[in-house]
Design a protein around this motif. Structure first.
Motif, PDB file in Angstrom:
ATOM      1  N   GLU A 139     -21.653   0.483  27.659  1.00  0.00           N
ATOM      2  CA  GLU A 139     -20.457   0.530  28.510  1.00  0.00           C
ATOM      3  C   GLU A 139     -19.190   0.152  27.759  1.00  0.00           C
ATOM      4  N   ASN A 140     -19.339  -0.461  26.580  1.00  0.00           N
ATOM      5  CA  ASN A 140     -18.163  -0.940  25.846  1.00  0.00           C
ATOM      6  C   ASN A 140     -18.398  -0.789  24.342  1.00  0.00           C
ATOM      7  N   ILE A 141     -18.011   0.353  23.796  1.00  0.00           N
ATOM      8  CA  ILE A 141     -18.237   0.623  22.371  1.00  0.00           C
ATOM      9  C   ILE A 141     -17.409  -0.299  21.488  1.00  0.00           C
ATOM     10  N   LEU A 142     -16.246  -0.739  21.967  1.00  0.00           N
ATOM     11  CA  LEU A 142     -15.417  -1.646  21.174  1.00  0.00           C
ATOM     12  C   LEU A 142     -16.113  -2.991  20.990  1.00  0.00           C
ATOM     13  N   GLU A 180     -21.365  -6.508  16.523  1.00  0.00           N
ATOM     14  CA  GLU A 180     -22.415  -6.158  15.558  1.00  0.00           C
ATOM     15  C   GLU A 180     -21.885  -6.071  14.127  1.00  0.00           C
ATOM     16  N   PHE A 181     -20.642  -5.625  13.962  1.00  0.00           N
ATOM     17  CA  PHE A 181     -20.092  -5.446  12.612  1.00  0.00           C
ATOM     18  C   PHE A 181     -19.026  -6.485  12.265  1.00  0.00           C
ATOM     19  N   GLN A 182     -18.676  -7.352  13.232  1.00  0.00           N
ATOM     20  CA  GLN A 182     -17.608  -8.327  13.038  1.00  0.00           C
ATOM     21  C   GLN A 182     -16.351  -7.648  12.486  1.00  0.00           C
ATOM     22  N   ALA A 183     -16.020  -6.519  13.108  1.00  0.00           N
ATOM     23  CA  ALA A 183     -14.880  -5.722  12.656  1.00  0.00           C
ATOM     24  C   ALA A 183     -13.883  -5.532  13.797  1.00  0.00           C
ATOM     25  N   THR A 184     -12.606  -5.492  13.433  1.00  0.00           N
ATOM     26  CA  THR A 184     -11.543  -5.209  14.398  1.00  0.00           C
ATOM     27  C   THR A 184     -10.966  -3.834  14.082  1.00  0.00           C
ATOM     28  N   PRO A 185     -11.186  -2.851  14.940  1.00  0.00           N
ATOM     29  CA  PRO A 185     -10.705  -1.503  14.655  1.00  0.00           C
ATOM     30  C   PRO A 185      -9.182  -1.427  14.612  1.00  0.00           C
ATOM     31  N   ASP A 186      -8.671  -0.567  13.727  1.00  0.00           N
ATOM     32  CA  ASP A 186      -7.246  -0.232  13.772  1.00  0.00           C
ATOM     33  C   ASP A 186      -6.966   0.480  15.086  1.00  0.00           C
ATOM     34  N   LYS A 187      -5.692   0.609  15.443  1.00  0.00           N
ATOM     35  CA  LYS A 187      -5.346   1.227  16.717  1.00  0.00           C
ATOM     36  C   LYS A 187      -5.880   2.646  16.827  1.00  0.00           C
ATOM     37  N   TRP A 188      -5.740   3.458  15.774  1.00  0.00           N
ATOM     38  CA  TRP A 188      -6.229   4.831  15.852  1.00  0.00           C
ATOM     39  C   TRP A 188      -7.749   4.860  15.922  1.00  0.00           C
ATOM     40  N   GLN A 189      -8.412   3.895  15.247  1.00  0.00           N
ATOM     41  CA  GLN A 189      -9.874   3.823  15.320  1.00  0.00           C
ATOM     42  C   GLN A 189     -10.327   3.452  16.735  1.00  0.00           C
ATOM     43  N   GLU A 190      -9.575   2.568  17.362  1.00  0.00           N
ATOM     44  CA  GLU A 190      -9.884   2.191  18.747  1.00  0.00           C
ATOM     45  C   GLU A 190      -9.799   3.401  19.666  1.00  0.00           C
ATOM     46  N   LEU A 191      -8.754   4.197  19.498  1.00  0.00           N
ATOM     47  CA  LEU A 191      -8.612   5.412  20.309  1.00  0.00           C
ATOM     48  C   LEU A 191      -9.748   6.385  20.023  1.00  0.00           C
ATOM     49  N   GLY A 192     -10.134   6.484  18.746  1.00  0.00           N
ATOM     50  CA  GLY A 192     -11.235   7.371  18.380  1.00  0.00           C
ATOM     51  C   GLY A 192     -12.565   6.926  18.970  1.00  0.00           C
ATOM     52  N   LEU A 193     -12.823   5.619  18.960  1.00  0.00           N
ATOM     53  CA  LEU A 193     -14.056   5.085  19.535  1.00  0.00           C
ATOM     54  C   LEU A 193     -14.127   5.350  21.039  1.00  0.00           C
ATOM     55  N   LEU A 194     -13.028   5.120  21.722  1.00  0.00           N
ATOM     56  CA  LEU A 194     -13.010   5.337  23.168  1.00  0.00           C
ATOM     57  C   LEU A 194     -13.187   6.818  23.507  1.00  0.00           C
ATOM     58  N   MET A 212     -13.636  15.648  25.456  1.00  0.00           N
ATOM     59  CA  MET A 212     -13.941  14.816  24.292  1.00  0.00           C
ATOM     60  C   MET A 212     -15.284  15.167  23.669  1.00  0.00           C
ATOM     61  N   PHE A 213     -15.878  16.289  24.046  1.00  0.00           N
ATOM     62  CA  PHE A 213     -17.173  16.671  23.479  1.00  0.00           C
ATOM     63  C   PHE A 213     -17.041  17.039  22.002  1.00  0.00           C
ATOM     64  N   ARG A 214     -15.865  17.539  21.619  1.00  0.00           N
ATOM     65  CA  ARG A 214     -15.610  17.927  20.227  1.00  0.00           C
ATOM     66  C   ARG A 214     -14.371  17.165  19.766  1.00  0.00           C
ATOM     67  N   LEU A 231     -16.788   7.262  11.631  1.00  0.00           N
ATOM     68  CA  LEU A 231     -17.967   8.104  11.817  1.00  0.00           C
ATOM     69  C   LEU A 231     -19.230   7.243  11.835  1.00  0.00           C
ATOM     70  N   CYS A 232     -19.295   6.259  10.949  1.00  0.00           N
ATOM     71  CA  CYS A 232     -20.461   5.372  10.900  1.00  0.00           C
ATOM     72  C   CYS A 232     -20.595   4.546  12.173  1.00  0.00           C
ATOM     73  N   TRP A 233     -19.497   3.946  12.609  1.00  0.00           N
ATOM     74  CA  TRP A 233     -19.546   3.153  13.841  1.00  0.00           C
ATOM     75  C   TRP A 233     -20.052   3.990  15.012  1.00  0.00           C
ATOM     76  N   CYS A 234     -19.513   5.220  15.122  1.00  0.00           N
ATOM     77  CA  CYS A 234     -19.938   6.102  16.219  1.00  0.00           C
ATOM     78  C   CYS A 234     -21.407   6.485  16.074  1.00  0.00           C
ATOM     79  N   GLY A 235     -21.816   6.762  14.837  1.00  0.00           N
ATOM     80  CA  GLY A 235     -23.207   7.143  14.603  1.00  0.00           C
ATOM     81  C   GLY A 235     -24.188   6.050  14.970  1.00  0.00           C
ATOM     82  N   TRP A 236     -23.894   4.802  14.577  1.00  0.00           N
ATOM     83  CA  TRP A 236     -24.799   3.697  14.890  1.00  0.00           C
ATOM     84  C   TRP A 236     -24.796   3.368  16.382  1.00  0.00           C
TER      85      TRP A 236
END
Length: 484
Positions: free
Chosen positions: A9-12, A18-32, A41-43, A58-63
């Motif tokens: 329910e919460n990818i962020l 799990e990774f002790q990482a803080t996404p950049d703003k664009w990465q946050e938008l990409g994750l959501l 958002m299928f593609r 890509l790795c964060w999304c894959g895992w």
């Protein structure tokens, strides 16, 4: 299980814990966007400058996909590919191993190998496979790279897609064609080529892809913080913003000098995002460009433009000449246009012109193959398209239309006996799969030089109800009263 439900329910939260990482703003938008079940958002296409952390995303999304997706009897399956097998091995695949090592949960649940990542308790049905193709592979062989992946939960990760042939999209689409519960194609690359799938997603397939542009532009408030801002400024100062290397690797834009493309994607997007006040264009003539359908699959289009502002076009299907003429006359009367330019090439629009003349109007018939008023251009069609391109570059405002973007980004030009010549309409149609009816209609509004409005027409507009500078204003919407 409660943790997996929470992560699903919460990818962020998954990335942070799990990774002790803080996404950049664009990465946050990409994750959501990746975690969203919105069909838009299928593609997802990450059009990136160099070094912003796109492979990390890509790795964060894959895992996240491998860990939280699936159900009883339905396990997640994923495939990863890059421009070469070595590139995949040295970059995305090794990154997958690095991020796994930071998570005790992922280390316990999954096994990483050189060619496959799999769930330890379901090694044959719960996995991500590293796929590759030989450098000598033909288009058909490349297209089969991602074939054979079927599941209710399916993911395709495509790294360095800027130079990967668009044919690879076809095999990935097979996995989405079965309507999975969760299905995604996530690609990332640098905008270096006009031939790869990254460019296809941004142009001819734009209506199917969610585009996230990642830039190192020092003047962009949403720039990636991972790109040294002083270094970026120095490169731009030394080479200029129009340099192909600067555009692709710093600004995250497709270069336009590699091939003779009339308009770059960034120039078209700038015109779409440009909002201008009505005082910038209300002095100019109101014009209608009318492109008449030649064949059954083509559309008749009425495109309104006034000075620097092009409004939403009206698309008509299956109408006879007199019916088209009636719609043009209606548009003229409603919007108070002063000039109507009708494409008469091949005689297809002659009936429309005749019907308008009989009704007391004075349309201008334009033949695309006729002589250009400017000797620099091969014919009238080339002249009008180049005038339209200059208008876009110098401050014109376009309506946001996915098909229009595709049409404007596609045409190329050549030099014929020292004259600029736009490629033939049928060549563009073959590449796009449809005719450039919208852009042809718009370019007709440059058949004659720009003029100011006549005094009579200006007086007729005094006391208009409200401003036409609003982006949502549509002069072709016959359900509303004209506001200009």
């Amino acid at each position: 299980m409660s943790k997996l439900k929470r992560y699903r329910e919460n990818i962020l939260q998954f990335v942070q814990e799990e990774f002790q990482a803080t996404p950049d703003k664009w990465q946050e938008l990409g994750l959501l966007a990746f975690a969203s079940d919105d069909p838009k958002m299928f593609r997802i296409s990450l059009q990136a400058c160099a070094g912003p952390g796109k492979s990390t995303l890509l790795c964060w999304c894959g895992w996240w996909f491998l860990l939280v997706m699936g159900d009883v009897g339905e396990h997640p399956k994923a495939a990863a590919v890059s421009i070469t097998s070595d590139n995949l091995k040295d970059n995305l695949w090794s990154e997958m191993s690095k991020w796994q090592s930071r998570s005790t949960l992922l280390m316990q649940a999954f096994e990483w190998t050189q060619t496959r990542i799999y769930a330890k308790d379901h090694p044959n049905t719960w996995f991500m496979a590293a796929r590759g193709f030989a450098q000598t592979a033909d288009t058909e062989a490349i297209g089969r790279t991602l074939s054979g992946l079927h599941s209710k939960y399916v993911l395709y990760l495509i790294d360095e897609s800027g130079d990967i042939p668009p044919s690879i999209i076809k095999s990935a689409e097979q996995g989405l064609s079965t309507k999975p519960i969760f299905g995604k194609i996530l690609q990332a690359g640098n905008p270096t080529s006009h031939d790869g799938m990254l460019y296809a997603a941004a142009t001819v397939l734009r209506d199917q892809w969610h585009i996230i542009r990642i830039t190192g532009d020092p003047d962009d408030v949403n720039r990636s913080p991972r790109i040294d801002i002083e270094w970026a400024r120095a490169q731009i100062k030394q080479y200029g913003r129009d340099n192909p290397w600067v555009k692709a690797f710093i600004l995250g834009e497709f270069p336009d000098s590699a091939i003779n493309t009339l308009l770059s994607l960034s120039e078209i997007e700038a015109a779409i995002n440009r909002q201008i006040h009505e005082t910038s264009y209300n002095w100019a003539q109101k014009r209608l460009g009318v492109d008449c359908a030649r064949f059954g699959a083509d559309d008749t289009v009425i495109f309104p433009r006034q000075g620097l502002r092009a409004f939403k076009p009206l698309v008509l299907k299956g109408l006879r000449s007199n019916e088209v003429a009636a719609r043009v006359a209606h548009s003229k009367n409603k919007w108070k246009s002063e000039m109507e330019f009708v494409d008469g090439t091949g005689g297809y629009g002659s009936g429309v012109v005749d019907a308008l003349l009989q009704a007391g109007h004075s349309p201008t018939e334009v033949n695309f193959s006729s002589k250009s008023p400017d000797p620099k251009y091969f014919n009238m069609r080339s002249y009008m398209w180049f005038m339209m391109a200059e208008w876009i570059k110098r401050g014109g405002s376009l309506p946001n239309d996915a098909r229009l973007i595709k049409e404007l980004a596609s045409p190329q030009y050549s030099f014929h006996n020292g004259k600029f010549r736009l490629e033939e309409k049928e060549q563009i149609k073959k590449r796009l799969g449809f005719s450039c009816d919208l852009s042809d209609a718009l370019c007709l509004t440059w058949a004659m030089p720009e003029y100011a409005r006549t005094d009579d027409m200006k007086l007729a507009q005094v006391g208009s109800a409200h401003s036409t500078s609003k982006v949502e204003y549509d002069p072709m919407d016959f359900n509303k009263e004209s506001s200009n």
